[in-house]
Design a protein around this motif. Structure first.
Motif, short mmCIF file in Angstrom:
data_model
loop_
_atom_site.label_atom_id
_atom_site.label_comp_id
_atom_site.label_asym_id
_atom_site.label_seq_id
_atom_site.Cartn_x
_atom_site.Cartn_y
_atom_site.Cartn_z
N UNK A 133 10.07 -6.96 -4.87
CA UNK A 133 11.47 -6.60 -5.07
C UNK A 133 12.30 -7.85 -5.33
N UNK A 134 13.58 -7.65 -5.56
CA UNK A 134 14.50 -8.78 -5.68
C UNK A 134 15.50 -8.76 -4.52
N UNK A 135 15.10 -8.12 -3.44
CA UNK A 135 15.94 -8.12 -2.25
C UNK A 135 15.83 -9.46 -1.52
N UNK A 136 16.75 -9.72 -0.62
CA UNK A 136 16.81 -11.03 0.04
C UNK A 136 15.52 -11.40 0.75
N UNK A 137 14.83 -10.39 1.31
CA UNK A 137 13.62 -10.67 2.07
C UNK A 137 12.35 -10.61 1.22
N UNK A 138 12.49 -10.61 -0.12
CA UNK A 138 11.34 -10.57 -1.01
C UNK A 138 10.39 -11.74 -0.71
N UNK A 139 9.09 -11.47 -0.77
CA UNK A 139 8.09 -12.47 -0.43
C UNK A 139 8.25 -13.75 -1.25
N UNK A 140 8.43 -13.62 -2.55
CA UNK A 140 8.54 -14.82 -3.39
C UNK A 140 9.77 -15.65 -3.03
N UNK A 141 10.84 -15.00 -2.61
CA UNK A 141 12.03 -15.75 -2.19
C UNK A 141 11.75 -16.51 -0.90
N UNK A 142 10.99 -15.88 0.01
CA UNK A 142 10.68 -16.53 1.29
C UNK A 142 9.68 -17.68 1.14
N UNK A 143 8.97 -17.73 0.02
CA UNK A 143 8.00 -18.80 -0.19
C UNK A 143 8.64 -20.10 -0.68
N UNK A 144 9.93 -20.06 -0.99
CA UNK A 144 10.65 -21.28 -1.31
C UNK A 144 10.50 -21.78 -2.74
N UNK A 145 10.12 -20.90 -3.65
CA UNK A 145 9.94 -21.33 -5.04
C UNK A 145 11.26 -21.49 -5.79
N UNK A 146 12.32 -20.80 -5.34
CA UNK A 146 13.55 -20.75 -6.12
C UNK A 146 14.72 -21.36 -5.38
N UNK A 147 15.63 -21.93 -6.15
CA UNK A 147 16.90 -22.40 -5.59
C UNK A 147 17.76 -21.17 -5.26
N UNK A 148 18.82 -21.41 -4.51
CA UNK A 148 19.73 -20.31 -4.16
C UNK A 148 20.35 -19.70 -5.42
N UNK A 149 20.64 -20.56 -6.40
CA UNK A 149 21.24 -20.07 -7.64
C UNK A 149 20.25 -19.19 -8.40
N UNK A 150 18.98 -19.59 -8.42
CA UNK A 150 17.96 -18.80 -9.11
C UNK A 150 17.75 -17.46 -8.41
N UNK A 151 17.73 -17.49 -7.08
CA UNK A 151 17.58 -16.25 -6.34
C UNK A 151 18.74 -15.29 -6.63
N UNK A 152 19.93 -15.83 -6.65
CA UNK A 152 21.10 -15.00 -6.92
C UNK A 152 21.02 -14.40 -8.33
N UNK A 153 20.60 -15.20 -9.30
CA UNK A 153 20.47 -14.71 -10.67
C UNK A 153 19.43 -13.59 -10.75
N UNK A 154 18.30 -13.76 -10.07
CA UNK A 154 17.24 -12.75 -10.11
C UNK A 154 17.68 -11.47 -9.39
N UNK A 155 18.41 -11.61 -8.29
CA UNK A 155 18.91 -10.42 -7.59
C UNK A 155 19.93 -9.67 -8.44
N UNK A 156 20.69 -10.42 -9.22
CA UNK A 156 21.75 -9.81 -10.03
C UNK A 156 21.18 -9.13 -11.28
#
Length: 311
Positions: free
Chosen positions: A211-234
């Motif tokens: 998923x692109x939710x805040x607790x998504x596994x790939x987000x928790x693995x630290x691959x993306x900056x906060x800006x990239x995470x926000x873009x992917x969630x959006x």
């Protein structure tokens, strides 16, 4: 007399069908014989005072699968029953059904590409050994993580290989590089390119969606900056093989996609069996987008998710 018979038959039916009284208990309560109770219950059914519906959950599951198959133009849909809508319960049942399906379908010389994550690990743990020859098992995306969060990447490919009596083929790289040039250089390595080519040749691909939710596994693995995470969630709906797509199944960010190591989503469309194993309320948007993008031709899911996908 008819009014009395009607009253007694309805009372007997209420006690028998709604209150689970035995026929002997009803006879005692109404002051009649047990054979009379049996005749009263039969009379209630014949007069339409009692209507009995038989609900076959398997028939309903088959109907859901049929409707999903038509709506999303899939080859096969396996809808399994989950007693609750709770995610862990759904994951357990769809993983077991996926493992059963693989046991039924894997043949000699098949090449099986697998991804990782908790759902894939659950599938792997439920695989039954099958006596086949010449089967290959290969990772479809980089399996190295520098986070403390467990991806079960090595465990998953190991269990798949063990079930089909072969050696696992690892893709010993991070799934997403910081730099496109470094990623492209690494992919030119002879060993790495051979593993990736084997993944492209796989006739069976088994994967889930993220998923692109805040607790998504790939987000928790630290691959993306906060800006990239926000873009992917959006802009995103989910990911397969760590490649993010929007609600229409289109790649969200070419820049991130070019830094990603693993199977291209377009290659999944050419697989003999492209098997998506996913379910649960939190994944519905991602599953719908994946099916819209035609990345799977086989779906394994639960009845709650199936109903949501048909709405």
């Amino acid at each position: 007399m008819d009014d009395e018979k009607q009253r007694l038959s309805i009372e007997a039916a209420r006690l028998y069908y709604l209150s689970d009284y035995s026929q002997q208990d009803i006879a005692t309560r109404l002051g009649v014989s047990r054979p009379t109770v049996s005749r009263l219950l039969q009379h209630a059914k014949e007069r339409g005072y009692v209507r009995i519906d038989i609900v076959d959950p398997l028939e309903d599951l088959n109907s859901l699968g049929h409707d999903l198959k038509i709506k999303y133009m899939l080859d096969t849909v396996l809808v399994c029953y989950s007693p609750t809508v709770e995610y862990q319960e759904i994951q357990k049942h769809i993983s077991r059904r996926a493992a059963e399906y693989l046991y039924e379908t894997v043949q000699d010389k098949d090449i099986i590409g697998v991804t990782w994550g908790t759902t894939m690990y659950s599938v792997a743990r439920q695989l039954q050994p099958k006596q086949v020859k010449g089967v290959e098992v290969v990772q479809l995306k980089g399996g190295v993580s520098h986070s403390h969060v467990n991806t079960f990447a090595a465990e998953t490919v190991n269990l798949f290989a063990e079930a089909f009596h072969t050696a696992p083929r690892y893709l010993p790289l991070p799934v997403i590089f910081d730099n496109i040039a470094v990623k492209e250089m690494v992919e030119k390595d002879r060993h790495i390119s051979r593993i990736m080519e084997l993944g492209r040749q796989a006739n069976i691909a088994v994967f889930t969606v993220g998923t692109v939710k805040e607790d998504a596994l790939l987000f928790r693995l630290g691959y993306f900056s906060k800006e990239e995470q926000e873009m992917l969630r959006r802009t995103g709906a989910g990911d397969i093989c760590s490649r993010f797509f929007d609600a229409e199944g289109r790649i969200c960010s070419e820049e991130i996609d070019n830094r990603t190591v693993g199977m291209n989503l377009s290659d999944l469309r050419n697989k003999e069996k492209s098997i998506l194993v996913a379910g649960g309320q939190r994944k519905i948007d991602a599953i719908r987008a994946a099916l819209t993008g035609k990345y799977a031709n086989i779906l394994v899911t639960d009845q709650y998710t199936a109903q949501a996908l048909l709405r």
